[in-house]
Design an enzyme around this catalytic site. Sequence first.
Site, short mmCIF file in Angstrom:
data_model
loop_
_atom_site.label_atom_id
_atom_site.label_comp_id
_atom_site.label_asym_id
_atom_site.label_seq_id
_atom_site.Cartn_x
_atom_site.Cartn_y
_atom_site.Cartn_z
N HIS A 53 17.06 20.42 24.76
CA HIS A 53 15.89 21.25 24.48
C HIS A 53 16.34 22.69 24.31
CE1 HIS A 53 12.57 18.48 26.36
NE2 HIS A 53 13.49 17.78 25.69
N GLU A 55 15.31 25.42 25.67
CA GLU A 55 15.48 26.14 26.94
C GLU A 55 16.80 25.81 27.61
OE1 GLU A 55 11.07 24.71 26.97
OE2 GLU A 55 12.95 24.13 26.02
N CYS A 83 8.69 21.84 29.45
CA CYS A 83 8.39 20.52 30.01
C CYS A 83 8.90 20.46 31.46
CB CYS A 83 9.06 19.45 29.16
SG CYS A 83 10.87 19.41 29.34
N CYS A 86 12.75 21.07 31.72
CA CYS A 86 13.13 22.46 31.48
C CYS A 86 12.62 23.37 32.59
CB CYS A 86 12.62 22.92 30.12
SG CYS A 86 13.45 22.07 28.75
#
Length: 149
Positions: A53, A55, A83, A86
């Site tokens: 992801h 992040e 999410c 993260c």
Amino acid sequence: MPYETFMKEALTEANIAWDSGEVPIGAVVVDGEGNIISRAHNQRESQSDPTAHAEIQALRTAGKARGKWRMEGLTLFVTLEPCPMCAGAIVQSRIKKVVYGCDDPKAGACGTLMNITADSRLNHQVETVGGVLEAECKQLMTMFFKERR
């Protein structure tokens, strides 16, 4: 710290993700003086990695750039609310603040579905600001998924 300026940088990363066939989410990590330490975008498809992801990628790059895993005093800007995975990484990194563009009604873990970054049972809490350039961030996601369907 001019939130909109750094969110525009995250949006630039999100557009790179889109152009690469990835879900258009971008992130930048900024120090207290306003210097961008790292920038990243989703790379789950290109890396065949469910953890890639934006992040996570930005935190990894910032850690390498600084030579340490602790992100005290840094701010993470990301186009979509993080999410649970993260948000957990954000808490573990000891980052000072997370600023996001639009809420994620399906997986948001910084206040929408749950609030991992503010959970007092954890060893660190993260100041969270949502809704920065919300319309632009939301429009990018909407356009991407409309194109895919």
